[in-house]
Enzyme design. Structure first.
Site: not given
Ligand code: AHR
Length: 494
Positions: A173, A291
């Site tokens: 990110e 994610e």
């Molecule tokens: O999964 C939780 C968090 O959410 C992670 O660390 C991050 O990459 C995202 O914003």
């Protein structure tokens, strides 16, 4: 009763389902690692402190690949802190989650866990506070056979054979202002290119994931992907996507969250292909949706510097499971481009598996659709033609009340379907003319009159899927009633 029809045909092939779409994510965050997958002294812990109850649930879930060690955590992480004798490892401030990191669990512990969980590791390198050198050092440590300082250090630390990690994330990110070492698209694109180039010098067999946008609603979404890929198109194999969907009282919109995921995927595909055309390349960049999940408790307090604090331990209910099912349908509908996907995270925080320190481990509602898809979505993904009633939602406009996808392998055809209607059941007619050889059908359903029902330590089996045989008459359509707010799997033996 409302009705819908679904037409199946083997000719409507999207592409092969890659097993890596049934991935998960273990981050040093909250209690995912400590008291999640790892808890020395727990009654079920093995000699390495790995919780066997969580390992067994991970295998039962069918998880194929696990991303590690973050997440935001990786952007401040020094991988060297987590190798070597545990008593020599330094305790550090984890700036991402403002927690204490003891480093008792590190690279070797994760690789041992991955081996026992029967999952492929997906390793992230720190491109927040670190750069090319530390990334290639880590890769040399894990993948080089021996005879160099770093590969010999791995052997001295107990692992002579190289780990051969094949899938790597170039940071996490990096478009997010919250990220340690946040970068502009130009800065990150160049760094990803140089890091990727050097990593592939060390081991040309690896596959690399470049960071896409943190979500589709970032102000730089689209232009970020275009700029980053214009720099690292040759080095990257995948571009990442992240998305979390929350309940805010508007159940109809929440149940339609996959509409947003569909649009996100299609937007990234279009952007990656735009860069491909502009640069005159033949290779296509695949998508790593590394994610995704439902998430609605943002209780990150910060500044406590506690070890493994409780964080985002969402209690997932029936509606959450239906949304997770519909997000899996979205991933499968795009099997031609989505090659990796990781539900975030595996244990305790935003997780299908919950644990108590010194206590039990249990399956949350969202465990079940994932386990069904991982078990039965094999072979090729098939697009289905759906004629379903629609409804207006505040967030996503006019949406179909039923969403579905199918997969076909040598055992038969499986249809995955959700009913998003909160009002009543929908009678689904499956048109099976293209599959005259259907000899039997089984259906699995997850639904409950109480959509807020959830599994807890006290009642771990409160919400469980039900299975039943369906009568099949060769040559005739199959009728299935989808309960309101339900996840359904229909397995046809052909
Ligand atoms: O999964 C939780 C968090 O959410 C992670 O660390 C991050 O990459 C995202 O914003």
């Amino acid at each position: 009763m409302k009705t819908a029809t679904l037409t199946l045909d083997p000719a409507f092939r999207v592409g092969p389902v890659h097993p890596r779409v049934f991935g998960s994510f273990v981050e040093h965050m909250g209690r995912c690692v400590y008291t999640g997958i790892y808890e020395p002294g727990h009654p079920s812990a093995d000699a390495d402190g790995l919780r066997e109850d969580v390992l067994a649930l991970t295998r039962e879930m069918g998880v194929s690949v696990v991303r590690y060690p973050g997440g935001n955590f990786v952007s401040g992480y020094r991988w060297e802190d987590g190798v070597g004798p545990v008593e020599d490892r330094p305790a550090r401030l984890d700036l991402a989650w403002q927690s204490l990191e003891t480093n008792a669990f590190g690279l070797h512990e994760f690789m041992t866990w991955a081996d026992r969980a029967n999952v492929e590791p997906m390793m992230a390198v720190n491109l927040g506070t670190r750069g090319v050198q530390e990334a290639v050092d880590l890769l040399e440590y894990t993948n080089h056979p021996g005879g160099t300082a770093l590969s010999d250090r791995r052997a001295a630390n107990g692992r002579r054979e190289p780990y051969g990690i094949g899938l790597w994330c170039l940071g996490n990110e990096m478009d997010g202002p919250w990220q340690i070492g946040h970068k502009t698209a130009e800065e990150y694109g160049r760094l990803a290119q140089e890091t990727g180039k050097a990593m592939k010098f060390v081991d040309p067999s690896i596959e690399l994931v470049a960071c896409g946008s943190s979500n589709a609603h970032m102000p730089t979404f689209g232009s970020w992907e275009a700029t980053v890929l214009s720099h690292c198109y040759d080095e990257a194999d995948y571009i990442s996507l992240h998305a979390y969907y929350g309940q805010d009282g508007d159940l109809a919109s929440f149940l339609a969250s996959a509409v947003d995921m569909d649009a996100f995927i299609e937007g990234v595909v279009a952007t990656a292909d735009h860069v491909r055309a502009k640069l005159g390349k033949t290779k296509r960049i695949r998508l790593s949706f590394d994610e995704w999940n439902v998430w609605y408790t943002d209780d990150f307090a910060g500044g406590t510097w506690e070890q493994a604090p409780r964080m985002s331990e969402d209690l997932f209910n029936v509606a959450d499971a239906v949304v997770v099912g519909s997000l899996l349908i979205s991933l499968l509908k795009h099997a031609d481009r989505v090659g990796v996907a990781c539900q975030a995270q595996l244990a305790n925080l935003l997780a299908p598996i919950r644990t108590e320190p010194g206590g039990p481990a249990w399956r949350q509602t969202i465990f079940h659709p994932f386990a069904h898809a991982a078990a039965y979505a094999k072979g090729d993904a098939l697009r289905v033609v759906l004629d379903a009633p629609r409804q207006e939602t505040a967030k996503y406009g006019d949406v179909p009340l039923v969403d579905a996808v199918a997969t076909q392998d040598e055992e038969g055809v499986t249809v995955f379907a959700v009913n998003r209607d909160t009002e009543g059941p929908i009678g689904l007619t499956l048109d099976l003319r293209a599959f005259p050889g259907v000899t039997g059908a089984e259906r699995i359903v997850l639904a409950d009159e109480d959509r807020t029902a959830a599994n807890t330590a006290a009642e771990p089996e409160r919400v469980t899927p039900r299975r039943a045989e369906l009568p099949v008459r060769p040559g005739e359509p199959l009728l299935v009633e989808l309960p309101p707010v339900s996840w359904n799997v229909i397995r046809l033996s052909v």
